[in-house]
Structure formats: C-alpha cells, structure tokens
Design an enzyme around this catalytic site. Structure first.
Site, PDB file in Angstrom:
ATOM      1  N   HIS A  11      -3.912 -12.282  -4.098  1.00  0.00           N
ATOM      2  CA  HIS A  11      -4.004 -10.856  -4.429  1.00  0.00           C
ATOM      3  C   HIS A  11      -5.303 -10.576  -5.194  1.00  0.00           C
ATOM      4  O   HIS A  11      -5.983  -9.586  -4.961  1.00  0.00           O
ATOM      5  CB  HIS A  11      -2.806 -10.403  -5.264  1.00  0.00           C
ATOM      6  CG  HIS A  11      -1.486 -10.563  -4.566  1.00  0.00           C
ATOM      7  ND1 HIS A  11      -1.313 -10.213  -3.245  1.00  0.00           N
ATOM      8  CD2 HIS A  11      -0.276 -11.024  -4.989  1.00  0.00           C
ATOM      9  CE1 HIS A  11      -0.048 -10.458  -2.895  1.00  0.00           C
ATOM     10  NE2 HIS A  11       0.582 -10.959  -3.929  1.00  0.00           N
ATOM     11  N   LEU A  45     -16.473  10.025  -0.452  1.00  0.00           N
ATOM     12  CA  LEU A  45     -15.355   9.317   0.197  1.00  0.00           C
ATOM     13  C   LEU A  45     -14.103   9.547  -0.634  1.00  0.00           C
ATOM     14  O   LEU A  45     -14.165   9.506  -1.865  1.00  0.00           O
ATOM     15  CB  LEU A  45     -15.648   7.804   0.235  1.00  0.00           C
ATOM     16  CG  LEU A  45     -14.482   6.913   0.668  1.00  0.00           C
ATOM     17  CD1 LEU A  45     -14.280   6.949   2.182  1.00  0.00           C
ATOM     18  CD2 LEU A  45     -14.707   5.462   0.229  1.00  0.00           C
ATOM     19  N   ASP A  77      -2.843  -7.165   4.532  1.00  0.00           N
ATOM     20  CA  ASP A  77      -1.801  -8.198   4.574  1.00  0.00           C
ATOM     21  C   ASP A  77      -2.413  -9.593   4.667  1.00  0.00           C
ATOM     22  O   ASP A  77      -3.497  -9.769   5.225  1.00  0.00           O
ATOM     23  CB  ASP A  77      -0.877  -7.921   5.781  1.00  0.00           C
ATOM     24  CG  ASP A  77       0.476  -8.585   5.627  1.00  0.00           C
ATOM     25  OD1 ASP A  77       0.768  -9.111   4.539  1.00  0.00           O
ATOM     26  OD2 ASP A  77       1.245  -8.581   6.607  1.00  0.00           O
TER      27      ASP A  77
HETATM   28  C1  IPE Z   1       3.201  -4.566   4.108  1.00  0.00           C
HETATM   29  O1  IPE Z   1       3.058  -5.941   3.974  1.00  0.00           O
HETATM   30  C2  IPE Z   1       2.983  -3.897   2.796  1.00  0.00           C
HETATM   31  C3  IPE Z   1       1.624  -3.950   2.274  1.00  0.00           C
HETATM   32  C4  IPE Z   1       0.587  -4.461   2.865  1.00  0.00           C
HETATM   33  C5  IPE Z   1       1.460  -3.337   0.993  1.00  0.00           C
HETATM   34  P1  IPE Z   1       4.320  -6.895   3.824  1.00  0.00           P
HETATM   35  O2  IPE Z   1       3.784  -8.278   3.756  1.00  0.00           O
HETATM   36  O3  IPE Z   1       5.168  -6.452   2.690  1.00  0.00           O
HETATM   37  O4  IPE Z   1       5.101  -6.620   5.180  1.00  0.00           O
HETATM   38  P2  IPE Z   1       6.190  -7.479   5.960  1.00  0.00           P
HETATM   39  O5  IPE Z   1       7.252  -7.834   4.988  1.00  0.00           O
HETATM   40  O6  IPE Z   1       5.505  -8.691   6.497  1.00  0.00           O
HETATM   41  O7  IPE Z   1       6.645  -6.573   7.065  1.00  0.00           O
HETATM   42  C1  IPE Z   2      -0.353  -8.314   1.200  1.00  0.00           C
HETATM   43  O1  IPE Z   2      -0.307  -9.698   1.215  1.00  0.00           O
HETATM   44  C2  IPE Z   2      -0.243  -7.734  -0.199  1.00  0.00           C
HETATM   45  C3  IPE Z   2       1.038  -7.080  -0.473  1.00  0.00           C
HETATM   46  C4  IPE Z   2       1.992  -6.866   0.378  1.00  0.00           C
HETATM   47  C5  IPE Z   2       1.266  -6.656  -1.844  1.00  0.00           C
HETATM   48  P1  IPE Z   2       1.062 -10.493   1.198  1.00  0.00           P
HETATM   49  O2  IPE Z   2       1.434 -10.765  -0.209  1.00  0.00           O
HETATM   50  O3  IPE Z   2       2.090  -9.788   1.996  1.00  0.00           O
HETATM   51  O4  IPE Z   2       0.642 -11.850   1.905  1.00  0.00           O
HETATM   52  P2  IPE Z   2       1.466 -12.671   2.981  1.00  0.00           P
HETATM   53  O5  IPE Z   2       1.810 -11.730   4.092  1.00  0.00           O
HETATM   54  O6  IPE Z   2       2.686 -13.198   2.295  1.00  0.00           O
HETATM   55  O7  IPE Z   2       0.522 -13.747   3.402  1.00  0.00           O
HETATM   56 MG    MG Z   3       2.619  -9.844   3.963  1.00  0.00          MG
END
Ligand code: IPE
Ligand code: IPE
Ligand code: MG
Length: 240
Positions: free
Chosen positions: A33, A127, A16
C-alpha cells in the site's frame, strides 16, 4: 499531436494488487500500500500532462472494512500522511482534491485532513482528483434513493415532478453529481471485475484491464491505457 489521439475527460482507476506486490517481495501487505502511493503521484502527474480533466481512484471499498484491523488502520494512516505530503504538489499542479464515499465511517482525524485538503484546493482547476474512500456503487445508489424518498416526503407538492424524473435527474442524487461519468475505467492486477465500484456511472465506460500490479503502474502504463482508449469506438447503442 495526431488526430486520432482522443483524450478521455475522466479516467478512473481501480488500484489493485498492492498485497500481491508486497507478498512477491516477502513483505507484509501494507508495504504494498505504501508503494502504491508512488503510483498515485505518477498517475496524477501523467493525467495533468496528458490533459485528462478528472482522475478518480478507488482507494477503499465499503467491503474493505472487513479486512484485518491492522491493515485497515495502516491504510487510513497512509491516507492521512499522503494527503499532508501531497498538498503542496497538488497546489503547484492546480489539482482540486475531492473525497467521495461514506465519510461517516472515517475517523475524525482523517475527515479533518480531508476537509483541509478539499478546501485548500477548491479553487484549483487543472485536474480534479477524486478519491473514493469507503465507497461502493450499491451504497451510492441506496443513499441516492433514500434522499429522494425523503425529499418526496418533505415536499408533497413536488411529488409529481420528482416521480417523473429521468436518469439524468436521478444521477444528481449520487455522490458523483458534479463529475462526468468515467470515459475509461482501468483495473490493475489482472482482476476483471468492478467489485461494486461505480455501478451506475460506468454504464458506458470503456474498460482497460492490465496484469500490472498497482505499485508498478506508472506513467508509461497510464499512457498505454490512454493509447488503447484512443482506438476504441464508442457507439452508445447506436449504429455507426
Ligand atoms: C477493489 O479491490 C477495491 C479497491 C481497489 C479499493 P479489492 O481487492 O477489494 O477487490 P476484490 O475483493 O478482489 O474484488
Ligand atoms: C488494492 O490492493 C488496495 C486496496 C483494496 C485497499 P489489494 O490490497 O487489494 O491487493 P491484492 O489484491 O490483495 O494483491
Ligand atoms: Mg485486491
């Protein structure tokens, strides 16, 4: 290596913070990403080096389909590209690649690439790298319950046996049926929640939350999480 150096068999990461990482740099979210792919590579290498047997990554949740179309599209394209780019390295490092989730929602081209990578790496055994795509814990439990109900309906002679099933038996219906439950669940970016990730499988996992954003989470951070895990005392409800 010291005796207290306990290595988790299965490490799972909720990756995240990509969007915030990009925003901090005045860039579009998708830039984060792309940078996150480097962290996937680094953590995969670190897992191989430390002797972790299963590394699973939450890459895209069922809820993430509600993001802007442009972001979803770019993320899916990144996955196709990353799989193609990383296949030779996975072969070199003995990595078996698996994707789990609601694959019916993925595009034909992405599914094709997933099938190719999964069959090419099927015999690797150093792995197992599991990528959860279009996954959610509630979806997983629901599909398991539906399949079980179908089996009951199709095989009335097995009804008693199926209804007396225990939790180990039920876990065979989850998409993670061949994978041990995660010992350690890591979440980056300071969020302290599961976000509908492995709800069943993480019942006794150790949790490690860090403020580091996913694109900055590299080998040193991975090793720090393992060092913290080594200090944990897992009791499973028992008295020591
Ligand atoms: C959780 O992250 C999903 C992934 C890392 C794939 P999100 O960014 O979607 O989660 P919330 O919305 O903050 O809970
Ligand atoms: C995690 O990073 C990747 C996915 C959930 C696909 P985010 O895109 O949720 O990044 P933030 O949380 O908005 O910074
Ligand atoms: Mg996120």
């Amino acid at each position: 290596m010291e005796d207290n150096r306990r290595i988790p068999v299965h490490v799972s990461i909720i990756m995240d913070g990509n969007g915030r990482w990009a925003e901090e740099r005045g860039k579009e979210r998708v830039y984060g990403h792309a940078a996150g792919v480097e962290s996937v590579r680094a953590c995969t290498e670190a897992a191989v080096e430390t002797g972790v047997k299963y590394l699973s990554l939450f890459a895209f949740s069922e809820e993430n389909w509600s993001r802007p179309e442009h972001e979803v599209h770019t993320l899916m394209e990144l996955m196709v590209k990353a799989m193609g780019d990383e296949l030779p390295t996975m072969m070199k490092n003995g990595v078996k690649f698996i994707v789990l989730g609601n694959r019916a929602r993925l595009s034909a081209s992405l599914n094709g690439m997933i099938d190719d990578c999964m069959s090419a790496t099927a015999a690797n055994d150093r792995l197992t790298l599991i990528v959860f795509l279009s996954y959610s814990g509630k979806w997983d439990m629901l599909q398991a319950a539906k399949r079980l109900a179908e089996e009951c309906a199709d095989h009335p002679e097995r009804r008693e046996e199926l209804l007396s099933m225990d939790t180990v038996g039920f876990s065979r219906y989850l998409v993670t049926r061949d994978i041990p439950d995660p010992d350690l669940v890591i979440r980056t970016s300071g969020e302290c929640r599961l976000s509908n990730y492995l709800l069943w499988q993480a019942a006794y996992s150790e949790f490690y939350f860090t403020d580091v954003l996913w694109p900055d989470f590299r080998k040193d951070e991975f090793r720090s999480a393992l060092a913290e895990y080594a200090k944990r005392d897992r009791r499973y409800g028992k008295v020591k």
